[in-house]
Design a protein around this motif. Structure first.
Motif, PDB file in Angstrom:
ATOM      1  N   ALA A 202     -42.326 -40.290  -6.220  1.00  0.00           N
ATOM      2  CA  ALA A 202     -42.852 -41.596  -5.823  1.00  0.00           C
ATOM      3  C   ALA A 202     -42.668 -41.760  -4.320  1.00  0.00           C
ATOM      4  N   LEU A 203     -43.707 -42.272  -3.681  1.00  0.00           N
ATOM      5  CA  LEU A 203     -43.720 -42.490  -2.235  1.00  0.00           C
ATOM      6  C   LEU A 203     -43.757 -43.988  -1.972  1.00  0.00           C
ATOM      7  N   THR A 204     -42.923 -44.445  -1.037  1.00  0.00           N
ATOM      8  CA  THR A 204     -42.883 -45.874  -0.726  1.00  0.00           C
ATOM      9  C   THR A 204     -43.692 -46.177   0.534  1.00  0.00           C
ATOM     10  N   MET A 205     -43.997 -47.438   0.716  1.00  0.00           N
ATOM     11  CA  MET A 205     -44.731 -47.909   1.890  1.00  0.00           C
ATOM     12  C   MET A 205     -43.984 -47.544   3.176  1.00  0.00           C
ATOM     13  N   GLN A 206     -42.656 -47.511   3.129  1.00  0.00           N
ATOM     14  CA  GLN A 206     -41.842 -47.201   4.299  1.00  0.00           C
ATOM     15  C   GLN A 206     -41.756 -45.701   4.584  1.00  0.00           C
ATOM     16  N   GLY A 207     -42.347 -44.853   3.719  1.00  0.00           N
ATOM     17  CA  GLY A 207     -42.332 -43.413   3.942  1.00  0.00           C
ATOM     18  C   GLY A 207     -41.192 -42.682   3.260  1.00  0.00           C
ATOM     19  N   ALA A 208     -40.444 -43.364   2.396  1.00  0.00           N
ATOM     20  CA  ALA A 208     -39.373 -42.705   1.630  1.00  0.00           C
ATOM     21  C   ALA A 208     -39.993 -41.989   0.434  1.00  0.00           C
ATOM     22  N   LEU A 209     -39.428 -40.849   0.075  1.00  0.00           N
ATOM     23  CA  LEU A 209     -39.909 -40.058  -1.050  1.00  0.00           C
ATOM     24  C   LEU A 209     -38.778 -39.915  -2.061  1.00  0.00           C
ATOM     25  N   TYR A 210     -39.066 -40.241  -3.309  1.00  0.00           N
ATOM     26  CA  TYR A 210     -38.115 -40.112  -4.405  1.00  0.00           C
ATOM     27  C   TYR A 210     -38.668 -39.118  -5.414  1.00  0.00           C
ATOM     28  N   SER A 211     -37.773 -38.377  -6.091  1.00  0.00           N
ATOM     29  CA  SER A 211     -38.227 -37.484  -7.157  1.00  0.00           C
ATOM     30  C   SER A 211     -37.196 -37.445  -8.266  1.00  0.00           C
ATOM     31  N   TRP A 212     -37.679 -37.084  -9.472  1.00  0.00           N
ATOM     32  CA  TRP A 212     -36.806 -36.999 -10.635  1.00  0.00           C
ATOM     33  C   TRP A 212     -37.497 -36.160 -11.712  1.00  0.00           C
ATOM     34  N   GLY A 213     -36.710 -35.749 -12.713  1.00  0.00           N
ATOM     35  CA  GLY A 213     -37.210 -34.941 -13.821  1.00  0.00           C
ATOM     36  C   GLY A 213     -36.587 -33.553 -13.821  1.00  0.00           C
ATOM     37  N   HIS A 214     -37.337 -32.579 -14.295  1.00  0.00           N
ATOM     38  CA  HIS A 214     -36.858 -31.196 -14.362  1.00  0.00           C
ATOM     39  C   HIS A 214     -36.842 -30.606 -12.954  1.00  0.00           C
ATOM     40  N   GLY A 215     -35.711 -30.038 -12.562  1.00  0.00           N
ATOM     41  CA  GLY A 215     -35.581 -29.482 -11.215  1.00  0.00           C
ATOM     42  C   GLY A 215     -35.268 -28.002 -11.205  1.00  0.00           C
ATOM     43  N   GLY A 216     -35.489 -27.322 -12.317  1.00  0.00           N
ATOM     44  CA  GLY A 216     -35.092 -25.928 -12.472  1.00  0.00           C
ATOM     45  C   GLY A 216     -35.703 -24.939 -11.507  1.00  0.00           C
ATOM     46  N   PHE A 217     -36.718 -25.326 -10.767  1.00  0.00           N
ATOM     47  CA  PHE A 217     -37.354 -24.434  -9.800  1.00  0.00           C
ATOM     48  C   PHE A 217     -37.281 -25.000  -8.384  1.00  0.00           C
ATOM     49  N   GLY A 218     -36.440 -26.010  -8.180  1.00  0.00           N
ATOM     50  CA  GLY A 218     -36.291 -26.611  -6.862  1.00  0.00           C
ATOM     51  C   GLY A 218     -37.363 -27.619  -6.520  1.00  0.00           C
ATOM     52  N   GLN A 219     -38.244 -27.923  -7.472  1.00  0.00           N
ATOM     53  CA  GLN A 219     -39.406 -28.772  -7.198  1.00  0.00           C
ATOM     54  C   GLN A 219     -39.060 -30.233  -6.910  1.00  0.00           C
ATOM     55  N   LEU A 220     -37.804 -30.637  -7.131  1.00  0.00           N
ATOM     56  CA  LEU A 220     -37.427 -32.013  -6.798  1.00  0.00           C
ATOM     57  C   LEU A 220     -37.092 -32.172  -5.319  1.00  0.00           C
TER      58      LEU A 220
END
Length: 173
Positions: free
Chosen positions: A45-63
């Motif tokens: 998820a990307l915010t109006m202020q330019g912050a990036l959040y991620s969650w879920g499966h991270g087994g390949f570094g994709q977070l």
């Protein structure tokens, strides 16, 4: 019958309590989320202020949190960048930093990250081959990275992204 020697508790998406109706993401209350991108088993998820959040499966570094651990709640991607766009693929993620600089991370086994090798990246890494190019948009398919670059005459603001001239990056071929 072989004895079961390894127990791993079920992950939230493996239980009967799957989310059949939309629910508010409590961790993002107070953030002005403007874009959400979904991959195979991860979300950003990307915010109006330019912050990036991620969650879920991270087994390949994709977070992009520096490792291969799963995160069940949104966590801000560190690195000091302000982001303008994010896209998720099967096991990888790409984002544009403000100014159009492409970054990718996650599984690179199909060369889809654009770094010229098949290595996994566990945090956002600038795509050197595209560093001098100010990109307008990234699009990620299962194992590809597609880019649209700024031209001398940018498209009008109302131009839908689907009509922009994408090309498969040479660095990713």
């Amino acid at each position: 019958m072989l004895p079961h020697t390894h127990f791993e508790p079920p992950r939230p998406w493996q239980t009967a309590d799957k989310c059949a109706t939309p629910r508010r993401v409590e961790r993002l209350i107070g953030e002005h989320v403007v874009t959400v991108a979904c991959g195979w088993r991860h979300t950003a998820a990307l915010t109006m202020q330019g912050a990036l959040y991620s969650w879920g499966h991270g087994g390949f570094g994709q977070l992009g949190h520096g490792g291969t651990i799963d995160f069940y709640l949104p966590l801000r991607v560190k690195g000091g960048e302000l982001w303008q766009q994010v896209a998720c693929g099967w096991r990888h993620t790409g984002a544009l930093a403000r100014g159009g600089v492409a970054h990718t991370w996650g599984d690179g086994d199909q060369l889809q990250l654009g770094h010229g090798d098949a290595k996994m990246r566990v945090s956002p890494t600038a795509v050197d081959a595209l560093f001098e190019v100010s990109l307008q948009q990234l699009s990620i398919r299962s194992s590809e990275l597609l880019c649209s670059r700024h031209t001398a005459f940018p498209p009008p603001a109302h131009t839908p992204p689907s009509s922009l001239p994408f090309h498969r990056c040479r660095c990713c071929s």
